[in-house]
Design an enzyme around this catalytic site. Sequence first.
Site, short mmCIF file in Angstrom:
data_model
loop_
_atom_site.label_atom_id
_atom_site.label_comp_id
_atom_site.label_asym_id
_atom_site.label_seq_id
_atom_site.Cartn_x
_atom_site.Cartn_y
_atom_site.Cartn_z
N GLU A 208 4.20 3.66 11.86
CA GLU A 208 5.00 2.50 11.49
C GLU A 208 5.71 2.82 10.18
OE1 GLU A 208 2.77 -1.47 12.73
OE2 GLU A 208 1.36 -0.06 11.84
N ASN B 285 -1.90 -3.72 12.05
CA ASN B 285 -3.00 -4.38 11.33
C ASN B 285 -2.89 -5.89 11.37
OD1 ASN B 285 -5.09 -2.60 10.02
ND2 ASN B 285 -3.21 -1.49 9.60
N SER C 132 -1.45 -0.09 4.51
CA SER C 132 -1.39 -0.94 5.70
C SER C 132 -1.35 -2.40 5.30
CB SER C 132 -2.61 -0.67 6.58
OG SER C 132 -3.79 -0.83 5.84
N HIS D 225 2.98 4.39 7.97
CA HIS D 225 1.60 4.02 8.31
C HIS D 225 1.17 4.68 9.61
CE1 HIS D 225 -1.49 1.21 10.07
NE2 HIS D 225 -2.06 1.69 8.98
#
Lengths: 283, 220
Positions: free
Chosen positions: A147, A185, A114, A135
Amino acid sequence: MTVLGGGTMGRGIALTVARGSHLVRLVDKDPSQLAAAQQWVGEYLRGSVERGKLDAAEADRIVERLTWSADPADASDSELVIEALPESLSLKRQVLSAIQHGADHPVTIHTNTSTLAISDIAEGLPAPELCIGTHYCNPAPIMPLVEVALGDATEQATVDSTLHFLTSIGKTPVVLKDRPGLITNYLVVAFENDAVRALETGLATAAEIDRVTLESMRFPIGPFRLLDIVGLDVHVAVSQSLREQLDDEQYTVPQTIHDMVARGDLGVKTGRGFYDYPVEAKA
Amino acid sequence: MTTYGIIGLGRVGSTLATALTSAGHPVRWLSDSDQEPAGTGMRASVETIRGCDVVIECISEDRAAKISVLGELAGTSAAVLTTTSSFTVAELASESGLEGRLAGFHYLPSYGGKLVELTTAASDPDVRAAAAALADELGLATVEVADRPGRISRRLIVPFLENVLRAVELGIASPDDIDRVVHLGLGHAVGPLHRLGEAGLEDHRAVVKALLPTIPTAGR
């Protein structure tokens, strides 16, 4: 296929993949982590059956599709390795390189990083064209989004097979630019740090800020509750990595969080974070 | 029934005017706009607004304009509420001669906000009661917050939205994909760029301009 790493993300991904009808091995060098992951999967499935969300026979089949190993070398017989190791570039490179070298067939690597760039992880791998970022969002069995990020060397066939695989296990992939933090994130970690800094200025209590976040801003969860669930130690690792990778002050960890980690108040898992969790204290 | 005066018929003002009119309250309003929105009460003079029981200031986040509009209410018995989030109630009250007569009433209707941030610590009891009664009338919960720029919600959401806009600028994904990621990955009911579009980017810019100096890490 193999999932590397039995932490929160690795065990959640392994369960998700097994639920998607694939045979999967979870590898973690730490036997106690491996046992904890196995126990968690069992509890998760029992909970799903009890709530009527999953048929008991299907839960048994999911368990049968899962195997457990403490030896990363076992991964070399897999065609797909999903990596959910700690966020250390050197560790990831070393383990993934050994797996691709040790296999007598091409091994596709999905990295759940991440906070690191895919191109950095792929650099030096025997087959960087087979490396791609996928992700998952926490909790992996529940959140639909994955992702996807492409490294400089990632080839189109890898992208195609990855999108096909993710869709087959019920996920919704969105392809993004390869940038540390991607979107989730990048946004959440900055938001959490900002909320803690606002708390430090005496703006309001953690509970009041969480309430406004939920009821006024209509976010699904408040920043302090989320930090407690993620774990403050995990937050520090992610935030510090983003601080280094992005060179952005927003990811400097607020002093309050350092202090709490030093006291051992890591959130739900230790029974105390921004809130108290007396019932969970045993965990 | 309480007679409400509303100054400014932007998103918040129109929402309030419509809700209060349909609840049966007499509503009088002042607006720069030439439009006469249906179901929102009657256009009125400053003199009429001064005679209302409760006046709600909902013009855009322009400090001088707010002080000027609020100043026209000085010396009346009306309870005055401001929907500002960018400015403190203390500064607006002292510069418009409304000490004690003004309270903060901030919420986010464009986000589906169900909670009003009240700033009433320095307000007279009848002004406080008027703020609580209005929230009740609208079916909104309340929380008393410190008199600071941004209150809590804007203080937190503005840097979040700035990061979303930065993600667009950096080309991390298309605006639609960024909204999908926030919806599917972070569990937000509506994507942030869709929300920004609904609420109006000018509005966001005005709040950013007012708030950024107080949020050290939010500068772009």
